[in-house]
Motif scaffolding. Structure first.
Motif, PDB file in Angstrom:
ATOM      1  N   GLU A   1       0.826  -1.206   0.000  1.00  0.00           N
ATOM      2  CA  GLU A   1       0.000   0.000   0.000  1.00  0.00           C
ATOM      3  C   GLU A   1       0.864   1.262   0.000  1.00  0.00           C
ATOM      4  OE1 GLU A   1      -4.106   1.716   1.354  1.00  0.00           O
ATOM      5  OE2 GLU A   1      -3.272   0.300   2.795  1.00  0.00           O
ATOM      6  N   ALA A   2       1.930   1.268   0.783  1.00  0.00           N
ATOM      7  CA  ALA A   2       2.820   2.433   0.815  1.00  0.00           C
ATOM      8  C   ALA A   2       3.450   2.668  -0.556  1.00  0.00           C
ATOM      9  CB  ALA A   2       3.906   2.243   1.877  1.00  0.00           C
ATOM     10  N   ALA A   3       3.829   1.593  -1.230  1.00  0.00           N
ATOM     11  CA  ALA A   3       4.415   1.718  -2.573  1.00  0.00           C
ATOM     12  C   ALA A   3       3.390   2.276  -3.556  1.00  0.00           C
ATOM     13  CB  ALA A   3       4.929   0.365  -3.050  1.00  0.00           C
ATOM     14  N   ALA A   4       2.154   1.803  -3.467  1.00  0.00           N
ATOM     15  CA  ALA A   4       1.094   2.288  -4.365  1.00  0.00           C
ATOM     16  C   ALA A   4       0.772   3.753  -4.091  1.00  0.00           C
ATOM     17  CB  ALA A   4      -0.154   1.415  -4.212  1.00  0.00           C
ATOM     18  N   ILE A   5       0.759   4.133  -2.841  1.00  0.00           N
ATOM     19  CA  ILE A   5       0.514   5.538  -2.499  1.00  0.00           C
ATOM     20  C   ILE A   5       1.644   6.404  -3.034  1.00  0.00           C
ATOM     21  CG2 ILE A   5       0.433   7.175  -0.567  1.00  0.00           C
ATOM     22  CD1 ILE A   5      -1.116   4.962   0.994  1.00  0.00           C
ATOM     23  N   ARG A   6       2.854   5.944  -2.867  1.00  0.00           N
ATOM     24  CA  ARG A   6       4.019   6.722  -3.333  1.00  0.00           C
ATOM     25  C   ARG A   6       3.949   7.009  -4.835  1.00  0.00           C
ATOM     26  NH1 ARG A   6       9.577   8.017  -1.392  1.00  0.00           N
ATOM     27  NH2 ARG A   6      10.466   8.795  -3.319  1.00  0.00           N
ATOM     28  N   ARG A   7       3.475   6.040  -5.614  1.00  0.00           N
ATOM     29  CA  ARG A   7       3.377   6.188  -7.070  1.00  0.00           C
ATOM     30  C   ARG A   7       2.010   6.698  -7.511  1.00  0.00           C
ATOM     31  NH1 ARG A   7       5.528   7.438 -10.380  1.00  0.00           N
ATOM     32  NH2 ARG A   7       5.452   5.928 -12.032  1.00  0.00           N
ATOM     33  N   LYS A   8       1.141   7.001  -6.542  1.00  0.00           N
ATOM     34  CA  LYS A   8      -0.211   7.496  -6.836  1.00  0.00           C
ATOM     35  C   LYS A   8      -0.945   6.543  -7.794  1.00  0.00           C
ATOM     36  CE  LYS A   8       0.791  12.381  -6.041  1.00  0.00           C
ATOM     37  NZ  LYS A   8       2.095  12.322  -5.491  1.00  0.00           N
ATOM     38  N   GLN A   9      -0.870   5.253  -7.473  1.00  0.00           N
ATOM     39  CA  GLN A   9      -1.458   4.219  -8.317  1.00  0.00           C
ATOM     40  C   GLN A   9      -2.363   3.317  -7.486  1.00  0.00           C
ATOM     41  OE1 GLN A   9      -1.262   3.487 -11.704  1.00  0.00           O
ATOM     42  NE2 GLN A   9      -2.835   2.019 -11.148  1.00  0.00           N
ATOM     43  N   PRO A  10      -3.654   3.334  -7.739  1.00  0.00           N
ATOM     44  CA  PRO A  10      -4.523   2.362  -7.071  1.00  0.00           C
ATOM     45  C   PRO A  10      -4.316   0.976  -7.669  1.00  0.00           C
ATOM     46  CG  PRO A  10      -5.785   3.661  -8.640  1.00  0.00           C
ATOM     47  CD  PRO A  10      -4.395   4.226  -8.629  1.00  0.00           C
TER      48      PRO A  10
END
Length: 183
Positions: free
Chosen positions: A92-101
């Motif tokens: 989840e942190a990685a997805a948030i960092r890349r602004k990717q759901p």
């Protein structure tokens, strides 16, 4: 809509059951791209974490999340078989960092990790996740929106990577866009 889907077992692309660091993530990312490209007719890829013990944020970002970014609004990715809360938090942190759901499948329930939709689009995304697929006219009717507003909101969710779209022949003979959840 019965979109075509398949499962990619992430462990098959890893040297060991721990995914660690940018360079390992990039190496796995290249292999994942090849797997996706070998399946051009597939729209949704489940990424199974079965057999994976742990991943750090940088590995998750460089492998799976970058894959979702690369194919945003053209193909969907849904995570499954995540064995522990630490791994889920790192994903989840990685997805948030890349602004990717990214889609998440847990015990038959579907959701999203990463980027949250705007407050104005949250109700619409929940509706698409619940129904599985919809059209702008369905959304306008169910959520009491103007058709142009429903269409705009669906397009925003598509472009942000929350949902996918297929063109279908409309009863009128034209083209109708069908939007569907990544699951």
């Amino acid at each position: 809509m019965n979109q075509k889907s398949t499962t990619i077992r992430l462990r098959d692309f890893m040297e060991r059951d721990d995914g660690w660091g940018n360079s390992e993530g990039r190496a796995v990312h290249s292999q994942l791209i090849a797997a996706v490209e070998q399946n051009p007719g597939i729209l949704v890829f489940y990424v199974s974490f079965g057999g994976v013990h742990r991943v750090d944020v940088s590995f998750a970002r460089e492998s799976v999340v970058e894959l979702a970014v690369r194919y945003r609004s053209r193909k969907g990715f849904c995570l499954k078989d995540i064995s522990n809360q630490d791994m889920l938090e790192n994903l989840e942190a990685a997805a948030i960092r890349r602004k990717q759901p990214i889609g998440l499948s847990e015990e038959g329930h579907f959701g999203m990790v990463g980027l949250e939709p705007s407050r104005g689009n949250k109700e619409l995304l929940d509706y698409v996740l619940e129904t599985g697929e919809t059209s702008a006219s369905d959304v306008a009717d169910k959520l009491k929106l103007k058709l142009t507003n429903a269409s705009t909101k669906l397009k925003q969710l598509l472009e942000a990577g929350f949902i996918l779209r297929k063109d279908e022949k409309a009863p009128s003979g034209g083209v109708e866009f069908r939007y569907f959840a990544i699951r």
